[in-house]
Design a protein around this motif. Structure first.
Motif, PDB file in Angstrom:
ATOM      1  N   UNK A  52      79.600  -2.021 -53.503  1.00 13.24           N
ATOM      2  CA  UNK A  52      78.647  -3.061 -53.096  1.00 13.24           C
ATOM      3  C   UNK A  52      79.007  -4.372 -53.782  1.00 13.24           C
ATOM      4  N   UNK A  53      78.648  -5.510 -53.129  1.00  8.53           N
ATOM      5  CA  UNK A  53      79.013  -6.803 -53.708  1.00  8.53           C
ATOM      6  C   UNK A  53      78.149  -7.144 -54.919  1.00  8.53           C
ATOM      7  N   UNK A  85      58.165  -8.436 -50.529  1.00  9.86           N
ATOM      8  CA  UNK A  85      58.577  -8.585 -51.934  1.00  9.86           C
ATOM      9  C   UNK A  85      58.894  -7.272 -52.651  1.00  9.86           C
ATOM     10  N   UNK A 116      82.781 -18.816 -54.963  1.00 11.00           N
ATOM     11  CA  UNK A 116      81.590 -19.587 -54.604  1.00 11.00           C
ATOM     12  C   UNK A 116      81.889 -21.083 -54.635  1.00 11.00           C
ATOM     13  N   UNK A 155      65.262  -9.612 -57.695  1.00  7.68           N
ATOM     14  CA  UNK A 155      64.053  -9.417 -56.903  1.00  7.68           C
ATOM     15  C   UNK A 155      63.406  -8.063 -57.165  1.00  7.68           C
ATOM     16  N   UNK A 156      64.241  -7.114 -57.544  1.00  8.59           N
ATOM     17  CA  UNK A 156      63.732  -5.759 -57.669  1.00  8.59           C
ATOM     18  C   UNK A 156      62.968  -5.487 -58.951  1.00  8.59           C
ATOM     19  N   UNK A 160      59.406  -6.508 -58.984  1.00  4.59           N
ATOM     20  CA  UNK A 160      58.568  -5.714 -58.090  1.00  4.59           C
ATOM     21  C   UNK A 160      58.153  -4.402 -58.720  1.00  4.59           C
ATOM     22  N   UNK A 161      58.847  -3.965 -59.797  1.00  7.43           N
ATOM     23  CA  UNK A 161      58.330  -2.800 -60.513  1.00  7.43           C
ATOM     24  C   UNK A 161      57.776  -3.199 -61.866  1.00  7.43           C
ATOM     25  N   UNK A 179      78.039 -16.886 -59.764  1.00  5.16           N
ATOM     26  CA  UNK A 179      76.952 -16.443 -58.896  1.00  5.16           C
ATOM     27  C   UNK A 179      75.590 -16.613 -59.570  1.00  5.16           C
ATOM     28  N   UNK A 218      67.045  -4.694 -51.135  1.00  3.51           N
ATOM     29  CA  UNK A 218      68.454  -4.757 -51.526  1.00  3.51           C
ATOM     30  C   UNK A 218      69.079  -3.385 -51.685  1.00  3.51           C
ATOM     31  N   UNK A 228      78.582   0.726 -57.707  1.00  3.23           N
ATOM     32  CA  UNK A 228      78.941  -0.637 -58.087  1.00  3.23           C
ATOM     33  C   UNK A 228      80.163  -1.095 -57.308  1.00  3.23           C
ATOM     34  N   UNK A 280      70.933  -9.847 -56.716  1.00  3.20           N
ATOM     35  CA  UNK A 280      69.651 -10.011 -56.040  1.00  3.20           C
ATOM     36  C   UNK A 280      68.798  -8.758 -56.211  1.00  3.20           C
ATOM     37  N   UNK A 281      69.438  -7.593 -56.202  1.00  9.69           N
ATOM     38  CA  UNK A 281      68.720  -6.327 -56.371  1.00  9.69           C
ATOM     39  C   UNK A 281      67.899  -6.350 -57.663  1.00  9.69           C
ATOM     40  N   UNK A 303      76.849  -9.954 -55.628  1.00  9.17           N
ATOM     41  CA  UNK A 303      75.700 -10.773 -55.264  1.00  9.17           C
ATOM     42  C   UNK A 303      74.524  -9.901 -54.840  1.00  9.17           C
ATOM     43  N   UNK A 304      74.804  -8.864 -54.073  1.00  9.20           N
ATOM     44  CA  UNK A 304      73.733  -7.954 -53.662  1.00  9.20           C
ATOM     45  C   UNK A 304      73.129  -7.265 -54.886  1.00  9.20           C
ATOM     46  N   UNK A 317      61.981  -5.887 -53.841  1.00  7.90           N
ATOM     47  CA  UNK A 317      63.405  -6.132 -54.036  1.00  7.90           C
ATOM     48  C   UNK A 317      64.243  -4.875 -54.010  1.00  7.90           C
ATOM     49  N   UNK A 318      63.717  -3.802 -54.625  1.00  7.30           N
ATOM     50  CA  UNK A 318      64.506  -2.578 -54.703  1.00  7.30           C
ATOM     51  C   UNK A 318      64.755  -2.002 -53.317  1.00  7.30           C
ATOM     52  N   UNK A 331      83.444  -7.467 -49.844  1.00  2.00           N
ATOM     53  CA  UNK A 331      82.422  -7.737 -50.853  1.00  2.00           C
ATOM     54  C   UNK A 331      82.313  -9.230 -51.138  1.00  2.00           C
ATOM     55  N   UNK A 388      76.419  -2.118 -47.122  1.00  4.22           N
ATOM     56  CA  UNK A 388      77.759  -2.452 -47.619  1.00  4.22           C
ATOM     57  C   UNK A 388      78.522  -1.188 -47.950  1.00  4.22           C
ATOM     58  N   UNK A 426      74.454 -19.094 -60.735  1.00  5.70           N
ATOM     59  CA  UNK A 426      73.874 -20.364 -60.326  1.00  5.70           C
ATOM     60  C   UNK A 426      72.882 -20.145 -59.190  1.00  5.70           C
ATOM     61  N   UNK A 427      73.089 -19.063 -58.427  1.00  6.68           N
ATOM     62  CA  UNK A 427      72.227 -18.815 -57.283  1.00  6.68           C
ATOM     63  C   UNK A 427      70.871 -18.245 -57.690  1.00  6.68           C
TER      64      UNK A 427
END
Lengths: 222, 222, 240
Positions: B67-68, A184, A69, B78-79, B82-83, B164, A190, B64, B74-75, B70-71, A186-187, A159, A197, B166-167
């Motif tokens: 998939x990256x 919104x 990054x 954001x995820x 949402x639950x 990451x 993503x 795992x 975010x999962x 970062x994904x 997320x699950x 990746x 991916x 930081x994002x």
């Protein structure tokens, strides 16, 4: 509510496919160029020239010692400072190509050095030049050691390509990030990103495992 | 550009950098411990004779690895909300890092275990030691000792992965660089300083890896 | 003490143990020999269920080994097993190697186990090697530690799977000497080996196997001078 978002997600599918295409483009370009450069660097790194070995080694170490990054940020934000104006896509490809080349360089160098020195001596004794040795004796054998980790490295690079979403490249991850602002869930969002991916990476991982198994043996009972 | 390199600004921001350096170390260390634990558990599950247990672990590890990070980050970022699970960012970050590196540690430990000659395990069975006793006294001590280098390698990866975070607005080294860049439009000072700090951690870990390997090899042969 | 009744075992399609009937009594020393692939190693590995059997009855020390429900820990504690490739734990000293099972399986206190362990190491001629690691020991020494490991559990019987086949010739003697002593002390032993000198000296019976079947069982004198089966004769001609 969930059903509504699900429908919205389905409607965004084309957007995700575009993002997937972008991921493939960034990774693909970087892999191809990175492999070429990586092989060249690797061959140099395995050479007798101490200066070349150390120079390349130092650069590889720097790249391996810092987060990708940060490297992406450096390419994107700093290069303009020395006169190279870059858009996100080219900056991403440059950074990823460099990353690829460094890791592939180490893999290639390792493979070359693993070919026994006896072979080199035999080849020299029969009068083959360094180039001929490399091309006919060393590289063909080194490829056996190089291939499995090389494919494994490709997976890692696909990746790693997700990181370029941070400078705005609209790849699968970025599409997810943009989508989750509207939807919104997320699950779901993503989860979809992950699946996309997975579709690209899983076959590559399997290929790498198959190649690796062909080169080793083992069995376990606990 | 180098003449314009503003060391004074870096000094001005040094307290921030040091704080963020500690944050990176702290976040990484926490995630590392978690990942080791998760890794050993996942590995034991993966090697279990029960198909169900082995598959659960297998699904975890393969998801795992395909998939990256970062994904995945975010999962969860954001995820989880949402639950209904609201967590401070740093907890989400550590959680994602732990889960991610845990899968890789599981594979590293597995390779260590599978490298142990099956004869020793048979000797353990023949003396009446049960599964847990064999794991605890014969298998794991050797597996962990043999895999110190890949383990530390993954630790280095984990430290770089922490960038990451930081994002998702966590204050760590990369974020410090982002701040310097956005506050003062000095990406070079910002990110090169960040890079320097990461390199410090990198070389420290590399040094530790060589040192511990020397100690272990010394112990094995004598 | 050990009783095979009509035991059959397959590895996939390969019939490795074919209608095995064998009784071994307490205090007996039995040598099992035969060409490679005859199933002799498999035979003794079934006794402590390192290999399971598919058909027949296998009773060891009164317990039904063939029954999947039988808990093997107790049985295994009474059987000392010595492998061809020693299989010592490289990350432990000789003393730790031999005391780990007594401590963890028989729940003996560490101090007591170590005292016993040192005695047994002395008995196999390695009294000064208790703190040595396997990599520091020769093959013959490692195998003697392996025997000590079995003895430290105070087992009712000892099983040996080609104990000297992986050793350099000059080290075979030191291991066989230990085994002869054990035999003379009355230990129940089943030994898979090609060392016919050992058989002649201490074995009560020799069991000759070929292609998964027991071909001939006889006292050593009889077996070596007057083999009854054709296959035994061919085998003896080849190795003597």
């Amino acid at each position: 509510m969930w059903g509504f978002y699900f429908n919205e997600l389905i409607r965004s599918l084309p957007f995700f496919i575009k993002g997937l295409w972008m991921t493939v483009a960034v990774s693909g370009l970087s892999l191809i160029m990175g492999t070429i450069i990586g092989f060249i660097w690797g061959i140099l790194r395995a050479s007798r020239n101490k200066i070349l070995r150390s120079l390349i080694g130092a650069w590889v170490d720097l790249i391996r010692g810092t987060p990708f990054l940060v490297q992406v940020f450096i390419v994107f934000f700093i290069l303009p400072g020395i006169g190279i104006e870059l858009e996100a896509f080219p900056a991403a490809v440059i950074a990823l190509t460099n990353l690829a080349a460094c890791f592939i360089c180490e893999i290639v160098a390792g493979g070359i050095l693993a070919v026994s020195s006896g072979q080199r001596e035999a080849a020299t004794a029969s009068g083959l030049s360094a180039y001929q040795q490399l091309r006919h004796i060393i590289l063909p054998q080194a490829m056996r050691t190089i291939l499995p980790p090389l494919v494994g490295q490709y997976v890692l690079l696909v990746k790693d390509s997700s990181v370029v979403s941070a400078i705005g490249v609209v790849d699968v991850t970025r599409v997810g990030w943009l989508t989750v602002q509207r939807i919104p869930e997320g699950i779901m969002v993503f989860g979809l990103v992950g699946i996309l991916y997975f579709i690209v990476c899983y076959p590559l991982i399997n290929l790498s495992n198959i190649l690796e198994r062909r080169m080793t043996v083992g069995a376990t009972r606990l | 550009m180098l003449e314009a390199f503003n060391f004074r600004v870096i000094l001005e921001y040094m307290p921030l950098y040091l704080q963020c350096f500690l944050a990176t170390l702290w976040l990484s260390a926490l995630s590392l411990l978690g990942a080791l634990l998760v890794g050993i558990i996942a590995c034991t599950m993966r090697l279990s004779k029960s198909r169900v247990v082995s598959s659960i672990s297998g699904v975890y590890i393969e998801s795992i690895r395909s998939t990256p990070l970062l994904a995945q980050l975010y999962f969860f970022y954001f995820g989880l909300p949402s639950i209904g699970i609201m967590l401070p960012e740093w907890v989400t970050g550590v959680f994602a890092l732990t889960l991610n590196s845990g899968a890789y540690y599981a594979e590293i430990v597995r390779s260590g275990i599978q490298a142990i000659p099956s004869g020793q395990i048979e000797a353990g069975i023949a003396s009446g030691l049960n599964y847990f006793q064999r794991m605890r006294y014969i298998i794991l001590p050797q597996a962990l000792g043999m895999t110190i280098r890949p383990m530390l390698g993954q630790a280095i990866v984990l430290v770089k992965d922490s960038s990451l975070l930081s994002l998702i607005s966590i204050m760590e080294l990369t974020r410090a660089g982002q701040l310097l860049t956005s506050d003062r439009f000095m990406p070079a000072e910002g990110f090169l300083t960040t890079a320097a700090f990461y390199l410090i951690i990198y070389y420290m870990l590399k040094g530790f890896s060589s040192w511990s390997e020397k100690r272990l090899i010394f112990r094995e042969a004598h | 003490m050990i009783s095979f009744k009509n035991v059959n075992k397959w590895f996939g399609d390969l019939h490795v143990l074919n209608n095995i009937d064998l009784e071994v009594e307490k205090g007996e020393v039995v040598v099992v020999c035969g060409p490679s692939g005859s199933g002799k190693s498999t035979l003794i590995r079934c006794i402590n269920r390192l290999e399971p059997i598919q058909e027949g009855e296998l009773i060891v020390d009164g317990m039904k080994v063939h029954d999947k429900k039988t808990n093997m820990t107790q049985i295994r504690a009474e059987i000392g097993f010595v492998f061809q490739s020693f299989n010592l734990y490289p990350h432990m000293t000789a003393l730790d190697n031999i005391t780990i099972a007594p401590i963890k399986v028989r729940n003996i206190k560490k101090a007591e186990a170590e005292k016993l362990g040192k005695q047994i190491l002395a008995r196999v001629g390695l009294g000064d090697k208790s703190k040595a690691y396997p990599t520091q020991l020769s093959g013959g020494q490692q195998q003697r530690v392996a025997i000590a490991r079995g003895l430290c559990m105070r087992p009712k019987m000892m099983l040996f799977d080609e104990p000297t086949s992986a050793l350099d010739p000059e080290m075979i003697g030191e291991v066989l000497d230990v085994m002869v002593d054990l035999a003379k002390e009355g230990m129940t032993m089943i030994v898979v080996t090609h060392e016919m000198g050992f058989a002649r000296e201490v074995a009560k019976r020799v069991v000759f196997m070929d292609e998964g079947q027991i071909i001939e069982v006889a006292p050593p004198k009889e077996f070596f001078t007057n083999p009854k089966s054709e296959r035994s004769k061919i085998f003896l001609n080849a190795i003597l």
